[in-house]
Design an enzyme around this catalytic site. Sequence first.
Site, PDB file in Angstrom:
ATOM      1  N   ARG A  66       0.820  -1.207   0.000  1.00  0.00           N
ATOM      2  CA  ARG A  66       0.000   0.000   0.000  1.00  0.00           C
ATOM      3  C   ARG A  66       0.862   1.269   0.000  1.00  0.00           C
ATOM      4  O   ARG A  66       0.558   2.247  -0.666  1.00  0.00           O
ATOM      5  CB  ARG A  66      -0.905  -0.039   1.248  1.00  0.00           C
ATOM      6  CG  ARG A  66      -2.058   0.930   1.227  1.00  0.00           C
ATOM      7  CD  ARG A  66      -3.175   0.400   2.127  1.00  0.00           C
ATOM      8  NE  ARG A  66      -4.027   1.482   2.587  1.00  0.00           N
ATOM      9  CZ  ARG A  66      -4.075   1.944   3.820  1.00  0.00           C
ATOM     10  NH1 ARG A  66      -3.294   1.422   4.752  1.00  0.00           N
ATOM     11  NH2 ARG A  66      -4.890   2.907   4.152  1.00  0.00           N
ATOM     12  N   ASP A 107     -20.320   6.396  -4.304  1.00  0.00           N
ATOM     13  CA  ASP A 107     -20.790   5.584  -3.183  1.00  0.00           C
ATOM     14  C   ASP A 107     -22.195   6.015  -2.756  1.00  0.00           C
ATOM     15  O   ASP A 107     -23.050   5.181  -2.455  1.00  0.00           O
ATOM     16  CB  ASP A 107     -19.816   5.709  -2.006  1.00  0.00           C
ATOM     17  CG  ASP A 107     -18.383   5.461  -2.431  1.00  0.00           C
ATOM     18  OD1 ASP A 107     -18.104   4.367  -2.931  1.00  0.00           O
ATOM     19  OD2 ASP A 107     -17.554   6.374  -2.290  1.00  0.00           O
ATOM     20  N   HIS A 145     -13.255   7.027   0.780  1.00  0.00           N
ATOM     21  CA  HIS A 145     -13.709   6.260  -0.390  1.00  0.00           C
ATOM     22  C   HIS A 145     -12.910   4.959  -0.418  1.00  0.00           C
ATOM     23  O   HIS A 145     -11.953   4.786  -1.162  1.00  0.00           O
ATOM     24  CB  HIS A 145     -13.504   7.056  -1.684  1.00  0.00           C
ATOM     25  CG  HIS A 145     -13.846   6.269  -2.916  1.00  0.00           C
ATOM     26  ND1 HIS A 145     -15.108   5.783  -3.158  1.00  0.00           N
ATOM     27  CD2 HIS A 145     -13.085   5.872  -3.961  1.00  0.00           C
ATOM     28  CE1 HIS A 145     -15.115   5.126  -4.304  1.00  0.00           C
ATOM     29  NE2 HIS A 145     -13.891   5.158  -4.808  1.00  0.00           N
ATOM     30  N   SER A 164     -15.035   0.210 -12.182  1.00  0.00           N
ATOM     31  CA  SER A 164     -16.183   1.041 -12.537  1.00  0.00           C
ATOM     32  C   SER A 164     -15.726   2.219 -13.382  1.00  0.00           C
ATOM     33  O   SER A 164     -14.798   2.927 -13.006  1.00  0.00           O
ATOM     34  CB  SER A 164     -16.854   1.588 -11.279  1.00  0.00           C
ATOM     35  OG  SER A 164     -17.083   0.567 -10.343  1.00  0.00           O
TER      36      SER A 164
END
Length: 332
Positions: free
Chosen positions: A99, A160, A188, A243
């Site tokens: 990360r 969202d 998010h 998406s």
Amino acid sequence: MARSSLKVMVNGAAGQIGYAIVPMIARGVMLGPDQPVILHLLDIEPVAEALNGVKMELTDAAFPLLKGVIATTDPIEACMGVNIAVMVGGFPRKEGMERKDVMSKNVSIYKAQASALEKHAAEDCKVLVIANPANTNALILKEFAPSIPEKNITCLTRLDHNRASGQISERLDVQVSDVKNVIIWGNHSSTQYPDVSHATVHTSRGEKPVRELVSDDKWLNDEFITTVQQRGAAIIKARKRSSALSAASAACDHIRDWVLGTPKGTWVSMGVYSDGSYGIQPGLVYSFPVTCEKGRWSIVQGLMIDEFSRAKMDATEKELAEEKSMAYSCLD
């Protein structure tokens, strides 16, 4: 009298979301059916040919509102005089990457992008960050573009918000336009908190609370939340791609409501710079319920927060604080 054109910059314009959003902007979905636009499309050198292909298609589509297109790999040219900047481009996490590695890559990207925007964008430029980690990318951009007002830098949690509204509309078999005032709190990410405690549905008997109509707190406090949190992953599993269409549409919703205003009695979710509202640490970019008027957003105040919600809001705040620390460590 003809309206003057607004300049809209989209970075990452040759990618999936970029390809989906630019025709929406050119058609007036983002800024209204009578607002001419000039598109500034930015991407990296390896996709310059594909970027030019997007420009060619925009020309071929003959959008009446589209008054010009600049396609470039030069951030300075792309940022010149822009009124709105939609930041789609970022470094995606790849297999085997930690990360912190992804964070480090994006910190350097957004540090450079901030510099170009600060020096060359219009004074009142509104910025929407979409690339993940969106909240923290927006925070880095704010840090390195100090002359851009903090209220002008936001990140996308409207996707969202729309997902949460969509789940309620499906559950109750109502039009999604009849569902209002869901809230996305926080990051998010999979820690976000989709909250329907204050949401209502327009029915033939007037406005009714979502909790009353669903009448299943277990579903609302468990499966509903998880479905919204994990929706992005579910779409990747189904499409083998992230998406794009829904993200582009949500970005248009975000900017349109910010610029043109939210309907009376309605709020939306936006990732904005925390001022300490609801006990959230100032200095984080956190998603709150907001109303918009005359191009400015305001956090909705005075909502009752129960114990369940408080725990969820604190958990996503904790993740954002950790992300902020990680991002700042990449600057050392």
